[in-house]
Design an enzyme around this catalytic site. Structure first.
Site, PDB file in Angstrom:
ATOM      1  N   LYS A  57      -9.580   2.405  -1.834  1.00  0.00           N
ATOM      2  CA  LYS A  57      -9.866   1.853  -0.242  1.00  0.00           C
ATOM      3  C   LYS A  57     -11.335   2.299   0.028  1.00  0.00           C
ATOM      4  CE  LYS A  57      -7.060   1.236   3.801  1.00  0.00           C
ATOM      5  NZ  LYS A  57      -5.799   1.636   4.457  1.00  0.00           N
ATOM      6  N   CYS A  65      -5.337  -3.060   2.912  1.00  0.00           N
ATOM      7  CA  CYS A  65      -5.102  -2.867   4.493  1.00  0.00           C
ATOM      8  C   CYS A  65      -6.565  -3.166   5.307  1.00  0.00           C
ATOM      9  CB  CYS A  65      -4.318  -1.844   4.878  1.00  0.00           C
ATOM     10  SG  CYS A  65      -3.351  -1.904   6.153  1.00  0.00           S
ATOM     11  N   GLU A  77       0.766  -1.049  -0.058  1.00  0.00           N
ATOM     12  CA  GLU A  77      -0.002   0.002  -0.136  1.00  0.00           C
ATOM     13  C   GLU A  77       0.923   1.337   0.047  1.00  0.00           C
ATOM     14  OE1 GLU A  77      -2.535   0.247   3.545  1.00  0.00           O
ATOM     15  OE2 GLU A  77      -3.239   1.937   3.144  1.00  0.00           O
TER      16      GLU A  77
END
Lengths: 283, 293
Positions: free
Chosen positions: A122, A158, A51
């Site tokens: 995200k 994540c 990321e």
């Protein structure tokens, strides 16, 4: 964006666990290029980076200067690199909306030999403890799964892993290999070691997790990148805390026995999602 | 025949007993060492300067820093003064320095303090606190002078217990460039110290900031660190004071007092404070990544 036709049943991945020099895109692209070359020499077909690896994680207000449109300069550089090496790459970058000047996303970019395949913004932005992503990034609103010659590959980032519904959506869009790129600090290690396995099992999908290493602002990214099987077994694992490059194989032929033994997709109850939505609005 | 009942084995997730402060000593030490190593390497400096008092905190820092960057890059400054000088502490400091291969320099700061006492128009010999803070700030001056002159960074030895309750001098022993053990409670520091092989006379030494003679932290705070650390841990975990007191079998007033001290000392830990007048304000919403140096 280009759609690829699936032809492969086995895919060789390279988990490119790198440390990023915060704020230095040129340096980070050089590091990525080196790892791509090494991966190519080892016959990898898909190289996965962490990321926000292009810029580093904790750039705070400086992220506005570092973010780019996707497609944009870094995407184009990576397309050239990837075309030359004839493989696929996934990496993280702060993305600036092409419609505004100040709206950013935390984005995973997927590039193949023929160019940009797609991107994912995200959906779960951590804003607690040491995290302040909602301060800088807008939420993404769409799960991502791309049909490619490597197979159907999904993307997540994540904190998304803490939300079974995000990964479920990615799976239901067809992803059989779910790639999670990450910048996870060491205090969260135990959670991710459990959640990567949990998300893989409940979706009977391969899950490739690639994390940053290095230190930023006292945060130590723990590495520990891994490939998890559809039954939750860790098939390959990178070192903790140090840069590493791990080659591993995904065999989509193993999905059928996994799904037969753990038929969660077959046994899904769609009507529960309506109830979930209603209850979630009233937490 | 009744079913045999197993004894109740449930472990409460947040039970305040010493086990909650246990940690993987290998992993913890490695992380702190890595932090120091990466910071110094990226800072472009020649190493670190530490104030070496012979106490457990600075000795632990000495050990960790030496493992991170090599003892030759760690300068331990010993800064005694006449009123609080303790030969045993100086001996312990040298012992630690030798054990970990540190460079050392001993500077008696008594003359400097004496000059300041005479020079400050309102200096009050009887004001123990003001005088004590002066000592801590003079030590800071020495540390930063050496750091500037030798192109090093100042490595602080504040621990989490002292930092949380404000048991340090603002811009005195609280001033440093990095604080490697700031996230370890005193009792945890002692365990790390023992793990690193520091002598028992250091790891078990009662803590003191040495601002006046016979000053002992636990006497002044009114509670042992074994209890204080658990109270602070409970506060860290958002527990209410009544529950903390109940679990530790102490009076709620004691916990409330510690909590009040913790909250009221934020000014010592906080960033630069001023009125917000601009678009982005330093200390408020001007958030930059920290360069290494």
């Amino acid at each position: 964006m280009r759609k690829e036709t699936r032809v492969k049943n086995r895919v060789k991945l390279a988990l490119a666990q790198m440390s990023s020099k915060r704020g230095d895109k040129q340096e980070n692209l050089q590091r990525m290029e080196k790892m791509i070359s090494e991966s190519r020499d080892l016959s990898a077909e898909l190289v996965i980076f962490p990321e926000l690896c292009v810029t580093g994680y904790a750039n705070r207000d400086q992220v506005y200067e570092l973010a780019e449109t996707v497609p944009g300069p870094t995407t184009e550089k990576m397309e050239i690199m990837v075309r030359q090496k004839n493989l696929h790459v996934i990496f993280g970058i702060p993305e600036i909306s092409s419609k505004t000047k100040g709206t950013l996303y935390n984005t995973a970019v997927f590039i193949g030999p023929d160019g940009l395949i797609g991107k994912y913004r995200k959906m779960a932005l951590p804003t607690h403890s040491v995290f302040e992503e909602k301060r800088y990034f807008r939420l993404g609103y769409e799960a991502a799964a791309f049909s490619t010659r490597l197979g159907n590959v999904g993307l997540c980032i994540c904190y998304d892993l803490f939300f079974p519904e995000v990964i479920r959506l990615t799976r239901l869009k067809g992803a059989q290999l779910i790639v999670c790129i990450s910048a996870s600090p060491a205090v969260r290690k135990e959670y991710f070691e459990i959640l990567t396995a949990a998300r893989a099992i409940e979706n009977t999908a391969y899950l490739a997790y690639v994390n940053l290493v290095g230190v930023e602002e006292g945060l130590q990214f723990w590495g520990g990148s891994r490939l998890v099987s559809p039954t939750g077994k860790v098939l390959a694992k990178a070192k903790y805390d140090e840069p590493d490059l791990v080659l591993c194989d995904v065999d989509f032929g193993d999905l059928r026995p996994a799904e037969a033994f753990i038929p969660t997709l077959r046994d899904l109850r769609p009507e529960l999602f309506d109830q979930l939505k209603k209850e979630a609005e009233n937490v | 025949m009744p079913t045999a009942v197993s004894p109740h084995r449930q472990v409460k997730w947040l039970k305040l007993d010493p086990s909650v402060l246990e940690m993987d000593l290998v992993e913890t030490s490695r992380r702190v060492i890595r932090f120091i190593k990466e910071y110094v390497e990226n800072s472009g400096t020649e190493g670190v300067v530490i104030g070496l008092s012979g106490g457990v905190d600075s000795s632990t820092i000495a050990a960790l820093a030496s493992r991170a960057i090599g003892g030759d890059k760690v300068l331990g400054l010993m800064l005694p003064e006449e009123e609080t000088r303790c030969q045993e502490d100086i001996d312990d400091a040298f012992k630690v320095a030798n054990q970990f291969g540190l460079k050392t320099q001993l500077c008696d700061v008594t003359p400097v303090l004496g000059s300041l006492y005479k020079a400050i128009p309102v200096f009050d010999q009887s004001d123990r606190l003001c005088k004590g803070n002066l000592k801590a700030r003079i030590r800071m001056v020495y540390l930063y002078y050496y750091a500037n002159k030798l192109n090093r960074i100042v490595c602080g030895s504040s621990d989490k217990s002292e930092t949380m309750i404000g048991y340090f001098t603002k811009w005195g022993d609280g001033a440093a460039d990095i604080y490697p053990i700031i996230d370890l409670y005193k009792t945890q520091v002692r365990r790390v110290a023992a793990y690193l092989g520091l002598p028992k006379e250091v790891t078990e030494k009662p803590a003191t900031p040495s601002l006046w003679p016979k000053q002992l932290a636990e006497t002044e705070l009114g509670v042992r660190y074994e209890i204080l650390d658990l109270v602070l841990y409970g506060l860290e975990m958002f527990m209410d004071t009544e529950e903390i007191a109940r679990q530790l079998s102490i009076q709620k007033e004691v916990v409330d007092r510690i909590k009040a001290r913790w909250l009221s000392s934020e000014h010592k830990r906080g960033v630069l404070l001023g009125p917000k007048l601009g678009y982005r304000t330093v200390g408020a919403d001007f958030r930059l990544p920290r360069r290494m140096y």
